[in-house]
Design a protein around this motif. Sequence first.
Motif, PDB file in Angstrom:
ATOM      1  N   CYS A 280       0.400  -2.535  -6.009  1.00 28.23           N
ATOM      2  CA  CYS A 280      -0.990  -2.177  -6.325  1.00 28.23           C
ATOM      3  C   CYS A 280      -1.982  -2.953  -5.457  1.00 28.23           C
ATOM      4  O   CYS A 280      -2.053  -4.176  -5.532  1.00 28.23           O
ATOM      5  CB  CYS A 280      -1.273  -2.449  -7.798  1.00 28.23           C
ATOM      6  N   PRO A 281      -2.773  -2.256  -4.632  1.00 24.90           N
ATOM      7  CA  PRO A 281      -3.724  -2.959  -3.758  1.00 24.90           C
ATOM      8  C   PRO A 281      -4.925  -3.526  -4.504  1.00 24.90           C
ATOM      9  O   PRO A 281      -5.631  -4.374  -3.970  1.00 24.90           O
ATOM     10  CB  PRO A 281      -4.151  -1.870  -2.764  1.00 24.90           C
ATOM     11  N   ALA A 282      -5.154  -3.038  -5.714  1.00 25.68           N
ATOM     12  CA  ALA A 282      -6.308  -3.517  -6.483  1.00 25.68           C
ATOM     13  C   ALA A 282      -5.931  -4.619  -7.472  1.00 25.68           C
ATOM     14  O   ALA A 282      -6.793  -5.150  -8.163  1.00 25.68           O
ATOM     15  CB  ALA A 282      -6.940  -2.345  -7.238  1.00 25.68           C
TER      16      ALA A 282
ATOM     17  N   CYS B 178      -4.472  -4.569 -10.308  1.00 28.20           N
ATOM     18  CA  CYS B 178      -5.021  -4.269 -11.626  1.00 28.20           C
ATOM     19  C   CYS B 178      -3.948  -3.984 -12.677  1.00 28.20           C
ATOM     20  O   CYS B 178      -4.271  -3.560 -13.783  1.00 28.20           O
ATOM     21  CB  CYS B 178      -6.002  -3.110 -11.545  1.00 28.20           C
ATOM     22  N   ILE B 179      -2.676  -4.249 -12.343  1.00 27.97           N
ATOM     23  CA  ILE B 179      -1.608  -4.041 -13.325  1.00 27.97           C
ATOM     24  C   ILE B 179      -1.076  -5.403 -13.764  1.00 27.97           C
ATOM     25  O   ILE B 179      -0.752  -6.250 -12.929  1.00 27.97           O
ATOM     26  CB  ILE B 179      -0.442  -3.221 -12.727  1.00 27.97           C
TER      27      ILE B 179
ATOM     28  N   ILE C 279      -3.258  -1.802 -17.486  1.00 30.34           N
ATOM     29  CA  ILE C 279      -3.941  -1.406 -16.257  1.00 30.34           C
ATOM     30  C   ILE C 279      -5.441  -1.533 -16.496  1.00 30.34           C
ATOM     31  O   ILE C 279      -5.965  -1.005 -17.482  1.00 30.34           O
ATOM     32  CB  ILE C 279      -3.611   0.039 -15.850  1.00 30.34           C
TER      33      ILE C 279
ATOM     34  N   CYS D 184      -8.870   0.011 -10.888  1.00 31.99           N
ATOM     35  CA  CYS D 184      -7.976   1.012 -10.305  1.00 31.99           C
ATOM     36  C   CYS D 184      -8.753   1.933  -9.356  1.00 31.99           C
ATOM     37  O   CYS D 184      -9.851   2.386  -9.677  1.00 31.99           O
ATOM     38  CB  CYS D 184      -7.342   1.837 -11.426  1.00 31.99           C
ATOM     39  N   ILE D 185      -8.159   2.183  -8.199  1.00 39.87           N
ATOM     40  CA  ILE D 185      -8.788   3.096  -7.224  1.00 39.87           C
ATOM     41  C   ILE D 185      -8.020   4.421  -7.132  1.00 39.87           C
ATOM     42  O   ILE D 185      -8.233   5.203  -6.220  1.00 39.87           O
ATOM     43  CB  ILE D 185      -8.874   2.432  -5.831  1.00 39.87           C
ATOM     44  N   PHE D 186      -7.101   4.639  -8.090  1.00 39.39           N
ATOM     45  CA  PHE D 186      -6.374   5.910  -8.200  1.00 39.39           C
ATOM     46  C   PHE D 186      -5.667   6.279  -6.900  1.00 39.39           C
ATOM     47  O   PHE D 186      -5.675   7.438  -6.478  1.00 39.39           O
ATOM     48  CB  PHE D 186      -7.320   7.033  -8.656  1.00 39.39           C
ATOM     49  N   CYS D 187      -5.075   5.284  -6.271  1.00 37.74           N
ATOM     50  CA  CYS D 187      -4.418   5.517  -4.986  1.00 37.74           C
ATOM     51  C   CYS D 187      -2.998   6.063  -5.160  1.00 37.74           C
ATOM     52  O   CYS D 187      -2.437   6.645  -4.240  1.00 37.74           O
ATOM     53  CB  CYS D 187      -4.367   4.226  -4.179  1.00 37.74           C
ATOM     54  N   GLY D 188      -2.400   5.848  -6.329  1.00 40.30           N
ATOM     55  CA  GLY D 188      -1.052   6.353  -6.574  1.00 40.30           C
ATOM     56  C   GLY D 188       0.073   5.495  -6.014  1.00 40.30           C
ATOM     57  O   GLY D 188       1.238   5.892  -6.072  1.00 40.30           O
ATOM     58  N   MET D 189      -0.260   4.336  -5.468  1.00 40.58           N
ATOM     59  CA  MET D 189       0.794   3.476  -4.909  1.00 40.58           C
ATOM     60  C   MET D 189       1.780   3.041  -5.992  1.00 40.58           C
ATOM     61  O   MET D 189       2.974   2.890  -5.733  1.00 40.58           O
ATOM     62  CB  MET D 189       0.176   2.237  -4.256  1.00 40.58           C
ATOM     63  N   CYS D 190       1.296   2.830  -7.195  1.00 41.89           N
ATOM     64  CA  CYS D 190       2.180   2.420  -8.297  1.00 41.89           C
ATOM     65  C   CYS D 190       3.205   3.521  -8.576  1.00 41.89           C
ATOM     66  O   CYS D 190       4.385   3.240  -8.818  1.00 41.89           O
ATOM     67  CB  CYS D 190       1.368   2.100  -9.549  1.00 41.89           C
TER      68      CYS D 190
HETATM   69  S1  SF4 Z   1      -3.373   3.964  -8.768  1.00 42.27           S
HETATM   70 FE1  SF4 Z   1      -1.855   2.381  -9.320  1.00 42.27          FE
HETATM   71  S2  SF4 Z   1      -1.554   1.185  -7.421  1.00 42.27           S
HETATM   72 FE2  SF4 Z   1      -3.443   2.347  -7.161  1.00 42.27          FE
HETATM   73  S3  SF4 Z   1      -5.067   0.936  -7.819  1.00 42.27           S
HETATM   74 FE3  SF4 Z   1      -4.505   2.177  -9.614  1.00 42.27          FE
HETATM   75  S4  SF4 Z   1      -2.957   0.987 -10.718  1.00 42.27           S
HETATM   76 FE4  SF4 Z   1      -3.135   0.129  -8.629  1.00 42.27          FE
END
Ligand code: SF4
Length: 142
Positions: A22-24, A26-27, A54, A59-65
């Motif tokens: 997670c780049p933010a 936030c988890i 979370i 969260c920037i909703f990037c989906g990396m998680c």
């Molecule tokens: S979508 Fe997932 S990886 Fe991306 S910022 Fe939100 S919690 Fe972190």
Amino acid sequence: MLTRDEQGREKCVACEMCSTACPADCIRIVANDSGDAWKDNFENREKHPIVFEIDELRCIFCGMCVEACPEDAIDMTDMHNLADYTRQDFIYDKERLLGVYDEYIKRHPDHAKRRDGEFKAMKNSSYFSVVSVENAKKPGGH
Ligand code: SF4
Ligand code: SF4
């Protein structure tokens, strides 16, 4: 959302790959021994999360998680709630994230049939491949 297996148990094994990716940042996960809850003919999970949070304000909703998770335990949905009254209301805890899954499955019962093996095969085949990355490097490639 945090997803459930076919017996209604949380799929998350508290490996922390999502929080690492997670780049933010936030988890937040606190792992615990699973005990006998996941010992059956199909599974033998060592850990599960006793805390999984979370911070949806970060969260920037990037989906990396989602990409990082080896268990299909976390996913994005088409359900959004981007307004609330306090910052604390944006800290989604495990029960709330599992509750999102329960609501999501009510709206999309066909998705409940998705099995881990099928998901992993789909993920490996339809997400980024070496070929698609190489094509993207070409002029005008996508
Ligand atoms: S979508 Fe997932 S990886 Fe991306 S910022 Fe939100 S919690 Fe972190
Ligand atoms: S959601 Fe997936 S990646 Fe994150 S701790 Fe759970 S099993 Fe690991």
